[in-house]
Design an enzyme around this catalytic site. Sequence first.
Site, PDB file in Angstrom:
ATOM      1  N   LEU A   1       6.682  -0.434   2.787  1.00  0.00           N
ATOM      2  CA  LEU A   1       7.396   0.161   1.662  1.00  0.00           C
ATOM      3  C   LEU A   1       7.336   1.680   1.681  1.00  0.00           C
ATOM      4  O   LEU A   1       8.323   2.356   1.376  1.00  0.00           O
ATOM      5  CB  LEU A   1       6.813  -0.354   0.346  1.00  0.00           C
ATOM      6  CG  LEU A   1       6.897  -1.855   0.090  1.00  0.00           C
ATOM      7  CD1 LEU A   1       6.095  -2.226  -1.152  1.00  0.00           C
ATOM      8  CD2 LEU A   1       8.346  -2.293  -0.066  1.00  0.00           C
TER       9      LEU A   1
ATOM     10  N   ASP B   1      -7.901   9.147   3.985  1.00  0.00           N
ATOM     11  CA  ASP B   1      -8.541   7.835   4.053  1.00  0.00           C
ATOM     12  C   ASP B   1      -9.043   7.512   2.652  1.00  0.00           C
ATOM     13  O   ASP B   1      -9.992   8.131   2.163  1.00  0.00           O
ATOM     14  CB  ASP B   1      -9.700   7.860   5.049  1.00  0.00           C
ATOM     15  CG  ASP B   1     -10.361   6.499   5.222  1.00  0.00           C
ATOM     16  OD1 ASP B   1     -10.024   5.568   4.456  1.00  0.00           O
ATOM     17  OD2 ASP B   1     -11.225   6.369   6.111  1.00  0.00           O
TER      18      ASP B   1
ATOM     19  N   SER C   1       2.719  -1.225  -7.862  1.00  0.00           N
ATOM     20  CA  SER C   1       1.946  -2.297  -8.480  1.00  0.00           C
ATOM     21  C   SER C   1       2.357  -3.648  -7.906  1.00  0.00           C
ATOM     22  O   SER C   1       2.889  -3.736  -6.796  1.00  0.00           O
ATOM     23  CB  SER C   1       2.137  -2.248  -9.998  1.00  0.00           C
ATOM     24  OG  SER C   1       1.313  -3.198 -10.637  1.00  0.00           O
TER      25      SER C   1
ATOM     26  N   TYR D   1      -7.311  -8.462  -5.365  1.00  0.00           N
ATOM     27  CA  TYR D   1      -6.140  -7.582  -5.255  1.00  0.00           C
ATOM     28  C   TYR D   1      -5.363  -7.563  -6.569  1.00  0.00           C
ATOM     29  O   TYR D   1      -4.996  -6.488  -7.071  1.00  0.00           O
ATOM     30  CB  TYR D   1      -5.235  -8.049  -4.116  1.00  0.00           C
ATOM     31  CG  TYR D   1      -3.919  -7.301  -4.026  1.00  0.00           C
ATOM     32  CD1 TYR D   1      -3.852  -6.030  -3.468  1.00  0.00           C
ATOM     33  CD2 TYR D   1      -2.743  -7.871  -4.508  1.00  0.00           C
ATOM     34  CE1 TYR D   1      -2.645  -5.346  -3.388  1.00  0.00           C
ATOM     35  CE2 TYR D   1      -1.532  -7.197  -4.427  1.00  0.00           C
ATOM     36  CZ  TYR D   1      -1.491  -5.942  -3.867  1.00  0.00           C
ATOM     37  OH  TYR D   1      -0.294  -5.263  -3.795  1.00  0.00           O
TER      38      TYR D   1
ATOM     39  N   LYS E   1      -4.619  -4.491  -9.340  1.00  0.00           N
ATOM     40  CA  LYS E   1      -3.301  -4.091  -9.811  1.00  0.00           C
ATOM     41  C   LYS E   1      -3.225  -4.097 -11.336  1.00  0.00           C
ATOM     42  O   LYS E   1      -2.504  -3.278 -11.933  1.00  0.00           O
ATOM     43  CB  LYS E   1      -2.232  -5.006  -9.208  1.00  0.00           C
ATOM     44  CG  LYS E   1      -2.071  -4.834  -7.703  1.00  0.00           C
ATOM     45  CD  LYS E   1      -1.691  -3.396  -7.360  1.00  0.00           C
ATOM     46  CE  LYS E   1      -1.696  -3.099  -5.899  1.00  0.00           C
ATOM     47  NZ  LYS E   1      -1.269  -1.718  -5.578  1.00  0.00           N
TER      48      LYS E   1
END
Length: 314
Positions: A41, A90, A171, A204, A208
């Site tokens: 993306l 990083d 998100s 994960y 978010k």
Amino acid sequence: MANPERSYLSRFFSSQFSKLPYPSQSFKDAVILVTGGNTGLGLEAARHFVRLQAATVILAVRDLKKGEQAKLSIEESTKVQGVVEVWQVDLEDVRSVQSLAAKASSLPRLDVVVANAGISTNKWALVGDMERTIQVNVLSTFLLILALLPKMQEQDIEGQIRARPRVVVVSSEGHETTAFAERKAARIFDALRDQRQANMDERYDTSKLIQLYLVRALAERLSRSDKPPVTLNAVSPGLCKTGLLRETPLVARLLTGPVMAILARNAEEGSRTLVHAAAANDGETNGKYLRDYLQRLYAAKKATPRRRDCCRSF
């Protein structure tokens, strides 16, 4: 009463098959920084920004070699030279984040930041004293945003405020599915670094959800500030074919393969949502969560007083 799971699935399937307009908004003269800009993306959003006449597009990447390859890909496809720069960061290393922010302070201006970089893994690992997913997706991401805000809020030489700067946090619809059990802890971030309490299968999605709480809280504070306004929003690109699942076990990737093949958008299609969010410079999307070019409210089931505690802990 509507079944929330059915409602979520209905929105998901409807979203995946919706057609997103090809970006045409002008970013003429804008200076834009995209984290994770070497792939997926981030790469496709950066490609759009160059095509849409940005003055400078900075690919903030961990691997400089891959960043240079991405730069070459953008230049070859757009036929535009001298716009893309590759900087190293990083997000597992706080000092690297601070170094990037210090370098950005020398820019003549900074109009858009797309916080796209992130990881998804079910393997427990600590970075310093924090679980790796939370460190990368939450702590380092927002440390970078906070460190870049002073540059974004600068006035130009003539003392005029340019177009309202924007910060876009990438998100996920998955934030609606997490139980976020750690929200009940007295100290949320202490719980998130405790392996005994960790459910890595939903870590994960938890990261978010925390991102969304922080977007809303920071947007509220920025709106009350006497400094030049900055729009801070979050966007879901939908299910996309990117490298995000590269740390997912092979068996899981094989099982989800047919779903990805049928439902997932390609990276270019998903990136259109990022470009749309980055073009929203009128303040209407400040603190908002965007999906398929629409504004949506946050997941109400998790919007308890603990959200404030989470933001306060940060």
